[in-house]
Design a protein around this motif. Structure first.
Motif, PDB file in Angstrom:
ATOM      1  N   GLN A   1     -73.859  42.139   4.191  1.00 24.39           N
ATOM      2  CA  GLN A   1     -74.466  42.166   5.526  1.00 24.39           C
ATOM      3  C   GLN A   1     -75.966  41.942   5.406  1.00 24.39           C
ATOM      4  OE1 GLN A   1     -74.771  46.028   7.645  1.00 24.39           O
ATOM      5  NE2 GLN A   1     -73.649  44.987   9.284  1.00 24.39           N
ATOM      6  N   LEU A   2     -76.483  40.933   6.124  1.00 22.96           N
ATOM      7  CA  LEU A   2     -77.924  40.705   6.176  1.00 22.96           C
ATOM      8  C   LEU A   2     -78.532  41.591   7.257  1.00 22.96           C
ATOM      9  CD1 LEU A   2     -78.210  36.808   5.948  1.00 22.96           C
ATOM     10  CD2 LEU A   2     -78.321  38.490   4.114  1.00 22.96           C
ATOM     11  N   MET A   3     -79.773  42.012   7.028  1.00 22.36           N
ATOM     12  CA  MET A   3     -80.487  42.857   7.998  1.00 22.36           C
ATOM     13  C   MET A   3     -81.911  42.329   8.160  1.00 22.36           C
ATOM     14  SD  MET A   3     -79.267  46.477   6.373  1.00 22.36           S
ATOM     15  CE  MET A   3     -79.752  45.915   4.755  1.00 22.36           C
TER      16      MET A   3
ATOM     17  N   THR B   1     -71.503  51.418   4.146  1.00 22.97           N
ATOM     18  CA  THR B   1     -72.461  50.486   3.545  1.00 22.97           C
ATOM     19  C   THR B   1     -73.058  51.137   2.299  1.00 22.97           C
ATOM     20  OG1 THR B   1     -74.309  51.303   4.890  1.00 22.97           O
ATOM     21  CG2 THR B   1     -73.054  49.428   5.764  1.00 22.97           C
ATOM     22  N   ALA B   2     -73.565  50.302   1.408  1.00 28.81           N
ATOM     23  CA  ALA B   2     -74.200  50.803   0.185  1.00 28.81           C
ATOM     24  C   ALA B   2     -75.057  49.692  -0.409  1.00 28.81           C
ATOM     25  CB  ALA B   2     -73.135  51.245  -0.816  1.00 28.81           C
ATOM     26  N   GLY B   3     -75.974  50.107  -1.290  1.00 26.57           N
ATOM     27  CA  GLY B   3     -76.747  49.150  -2.075  1.00 26.57           C
ATOM     28  C   GLY B   3     -77.745  48.316  -1.309  1.00 26.57           C
ATOM     29  N   ALA B   4     -78.346  48.881  -0.274  1.00 28.05           N
ATOM     30  CA  ALA B   4     -79.334  48.110   0.507  1.00 28.05           C
ATOM     31  C   ALA B   4     -80.446  47.604  -0.409  1.00 28.05           C
ATOM     32  CB  ALA B   4     -79.905  48.972   1.622  1.00 28.05           C
ATOM     33  N   THR B   5     -80.717  46.307  -0.319  1.00 25.21           N
ATOM     34  CA  THR B   5     -81.663  45.642  -1.225  1.00 25.21           C
ATOM     35  C   THR B   5     -82.594  44.742  -0.418  1.00 25.21           C
ATOM     36  OG1 THR B   5     -79.959  45.625  -2.937  1.00 25.21           O
ATOM     37  CG2 THR B   5     -81.807  44.106  -3.230  1.00 25.21           C
ATOM     38  N   PRO B   6     -83.909  44.881  -0.626  1.00 25.29           N
ATOM     39  CA  PRO B   6     -84.826  43.988   0.085  1.00 25.29           C
ATOM     40  C   PRO B   6     -84.892  42.608  -0.573  1.00 25.29           C
ATOM     41  CG  PRO B   6     -86.068  45.457  -1.331  1.00 25.29           C
ATOM     42  CD  PRO B   6     -84.614  45.856  -1.450  1.00 25.29           C
TER      43      PRO B   6
ATOM     44  N   GLY C   1     -83.245  42.408   4.440  1.00 19.90           N
ATOM     45  CA  GLY C   1     -82.399  43.252   3.614  1.00 19.90           C
ATOM     46  C   GLY C   1     -80.989  42.706   3.557  1.00 19.90           C
ATOM     47  N   VAL C   2     -80.268  43.100   2.514  1.00 18.35           N
ATOM     48  CA  VAL C   2     -78.857  42.762   2.350  1.00 18.35           C
ATOM     49  C   VAL C   2     -78.183  44.000   1.764  1.00 18.35           C
ATOM     50  CG1 VAL C   2     -79.233  41.728   0.057  1.00 18.35           C
ATOM     51  CG2 VAL C   2     -77.211  41.099   1.407  1.00 18.35           C
ATOM     52  N   GLN C   3     -76.953  44.250   2.171  1.00 17.14           N
ATOM     53  CA  GLN C   3     -76.212  45.397   1.649  1.00 17.14           C
ATOM     54  C   GLN C   3     -74.722  45.093   1.623  1.00 17.14           C
ATOM     55  OE1 GLN C   3     -77.007  48.673   4.320  1.00 17.14           O
ATOM     56  NE2 GLN C   3     -76.057  47.693   6.069  1.00 17.14           N
ATOM     57  N   TYR C   4     -74.000  45.851   0.795  1.00 16.18           N
ATOM     58  CA  TYR C   4     -72.544  45.780   0.815  1.00 16.18           C
ATOM     59  C   TYR C   4     -72.063  46.463   2.089  1.00 16.18           C
ATOM     60  CZ  TYR C   4     -73.116  45.313  -4.298  1.00 16.18           C
ATOM     61  OH  TYR C   4     -73.478  44.921  -5.565  1.00 16.18           O
ATOM     62  N   ILE C   5     -70.995  45.950   2.677  1.00 17.75           N
ATOM     63  CA  ILE C   5     -70.377  46.610   3.823  1.00 17.75           C
ATOM     64  C   ILE C   5     -68.858  46.472   3.708  1.00 17.75           C
ATOM     65  CG2 ILE C   5     -70.595  44.551   5.302  1.00 17.75           C
ATOM     66  CD1 ILE C   5     -70.910  46.562   7.702  1.00 17.75           C
ATOM     67  N   SER C   6     -68.177  47.585   4.015  1.00 18.83           N
ATOM     68  CA  SER C   6     -66.718  47.559   4.064  1.00 18.83           C
ATOM     69  C   SER C   6     -66.317  47.939   5.479  1.00 18.83           C
ATOM     70  CB  SER C   6     -66.109  48.528   3.048  1.00 18.83           C
ATOM     71  OG  SER C   6     -64.698  48.464   3.127  1.00 18.83           O
ATOM     72  N   VAL C   7     -66.044  46.954   6.304  1.00 18.68           N
ATOM     73  CA  VAL C   7     -65.664  47.224   7.693  1.00 18.68           C
ATOM     74  C   VAL C   7     -64.341  47.980   7.756  1.00 18.68           C
ATOM     75  CG1 VAL C   7     -65.085  46.188   9.924  1.00 18.68           C
ATOM     76  CG2 VAL C   7     -67.054  45.338   8.627  1.00 18.68           C
ATOM     77  N   PRO C   8     -63.303  47.559   7.001  1.00 22.23           N
ATOM     78  CA  PRO C   8     -62.046  48.300   7.085  1.00 22.23           C
ATOM     79  C   PRO C   8     -62.034  49.556   6.218  1.00 22.23           C
ATOM     80  CG  PRO C   8     -61.757  46.431   5.627  1.00 22.23           C
ATOM     81  CD  PRO C   8     -63.148  46.332   6.214  1.00 22.23           C
ATOM     82  N   GLY C   9     -62.983  49.661   5.270  1.00 20.37           N
ATOM     83  CA  GLY C   9     -62.943  50.745   4.290  1.00 20.37           C
ATOM     84  C   GLY C   9     -62.000  50.365   3.163  1.00 20.37           C
ATOM     85  N   GLY C  10     -61.920  51.227   2.160  1.00 19.96           N
ATOM     86  CA  GLY C  10     -60.989  50.994   1.059  1.00 19.96           C
ATOM     87  C   GLY C  10     -61.376  49.845   0.158  1.00 19.96           C
TER      88      GLY C  10
ATOM     89  N   SER D   1     -84.471  44.003   8.042  1.00 24.67           N
ATOM     90  CA  SER D   1     -85.240  44.766   7.050  1.00 24.67           C
ATOM     91  C   SER D   1     -84.261  45.751   6.421  1.00 24.67           C
ATOM     92  CB  SER D   1     -86.406  45.514   7.701  1.00 24.67           C
ATOM     93  OG  SER D   1     -85.930  46.468   8.626  1.00 24.67           O
ATOM     94  N   VAL D   2     -84.616  46.343   5.298  1.00 28.89           N
ATOM     95  CA  VAL D   2     -83.734  47.352   4.707  1.00 28.89           C
ATOM     96  C   VAL D   2     -83.627  48.512   5.692  1.00 28.89           C
ATOM     97  CG1 VAL D   2     -83.501  49.048   2.852  1.00 28.89           C
ATOM     98  CG2 VAL D   2     -84.164  46.715   2.320  1.00 28.89           C
ATOM     99  N   GLY D   3     -82.403  48.862   6.054  1.00 23.32           N
ATOM    100  CA  GLY D   3     -82.182  49.921   7.035  1.00 23.32           C
ATOM    101  C   GLY D   3     -82.378  49.459   8.470  1.00 23.32           C
ATOM    102  N   GLY D   4     -82.657  48.175   8.652  1.00 26.22           N
ATOM    103  CA  GLY D   4     -82.930  47.644   9.984  1.00 26.22           C
ATOM    104  C   GLY D   4     -81.693  47.123  10.686  1.00 26.22           C
ATOM    105  N   THR D   5     -81.917  46.277  11.672  1.00 30.85           N
ATOM    106  CA  THR D   5     -80.849  45.729  12.508  1.00 30.85           C
ATOM    107  C   THR D   5     -80.056  44.675  11.740  1.00 30.85           C
ATOM    108  OG1 THR D   5     -82.238  46.054  14.451  1.00 30.85           O
ATOM    109  CG2 THR D   5     -80.378  44.542  14.698  1.00 30.85           C
ATOM    110  N   PRO D   6     -78.717  44.781  11.742  1.00 33.89           N
ATOM    111  CA  PRO D   6     -77.896  43.749  11.097  1.00 33.89           C
ATOM    112  C   PRO D   6     -78.081  42.389  11.769  1.00 33.89           C
ATOM    113  CG  PRO D   6     -76.600  45.721  11.492  1.00 33.89           C
ATOM    114  CD  PRO D   6     -77.911  45.897  12.230  1.00 33.89           C
ATOM    115  N   ILE D   7     -77.993  41.352  10.969  1.00 39.84           N
ATOM    116  CA  ILE D   7     -78.076  39.978  11.455  1.00 39.84           C
ATOM    117  C   ILE D   7     -76.659  39.415  11.444  1.00 39.84           C
ATOM    118  CG2 ILE D   7     -78.977  37.663  11.025  1.00 39.84           C
ATOM    119  CD1 ILE D   7     -81.290  39.080   9.451  1.00 39.84           C
TER     120      ILE D   7
END
Length: 192
Positions: free
Chosen positions: A123-125, A72-77, A166-175, A127-133
């Protein structure tokens, strides 16, 4: 009665049942279901101070930060705000409900940018760094097709309040590959 009047009367008698049948909709074409709610609480909602449609800008990140599986990267409130709430209402908790426009198998917002980055979602959360929704239809927090998110806003008798999601980029498979990332969700609020 003259013959012309008799013919018109006979035609009217024959046509009346046909017109009634057409007016009743025979055969039935479908069903319309009307749904609503009566509540003693109503609030106006905003996202980052904007009513209706809003855009949340995430920071630009490198593909290398999303190289590993489940990275994950770029967590944004982003802030859900409510105003104009009824302070005398017994319903003092306001919850956001989200419904993704395009959701992947992992419950994240699919990247819908034409020719955009691959192997990346949003990925929605709660809160930033919180539980994914999870926005998946089978998620435990689904209410009437919408995903109820987080703790919500406890008004405590106030007419307004906010909650930072919060919202962040996520790469489940990677790459992940480089490119634009766009995802969208509808939102609504509900009261408890």
């Amino acid at each position: 009665m003259n013959s012309r009047l008799k013919k018109l009367l006979a035609l009217a008698i024959v046509a009346a049942p046909l017109a009634a049948s057409a007016a009743t909709g025979d055969p039935a074409l479908g069903t319309i279901t009307f749904q609503g709610m009566v509540t003693d609480q109503t609030c106006s909602a905003t996202i980052n101070g904007v009513s209706g449609n809003a855009t949340v800008a995430l920071p630009t990140v490198t593909a290398a930060t999303l190289a590993g599986a489940n990275s994950t990267a770029g967590a944004t409130p982003f802030t859900l705000g409510v105003t104009g709430c009824n302070t005398a209402s017994v319903q003092q908790t306001v919850l956001a409900r989200f419904q993704g426009v395009s959701v992947d198998a992992n419950g994240n917002l699919s990247n819908t940018a034409a020719g955009g980055a691959t192997n990346v979602a949003l990925q929605l959360m709660d809160s930033v760094g919180g539980t994914p929704i999870s926005l998946s239809a089978g998620a435990a927090n689904v209410y009437a097709g919408w995903n109820v998110a987080g703790q919500g806003i406890n008004l405590g008798g106030a007419a307004s309040g906010t909650h930072n999601y919060g919202v962040q980029y996520i790469s489940v498979p990677g790459g992940a590959t480089a490119g634009k990332v766009i995802g969208a969700t509808q939102y609504a609020i509900t009261y408890q």
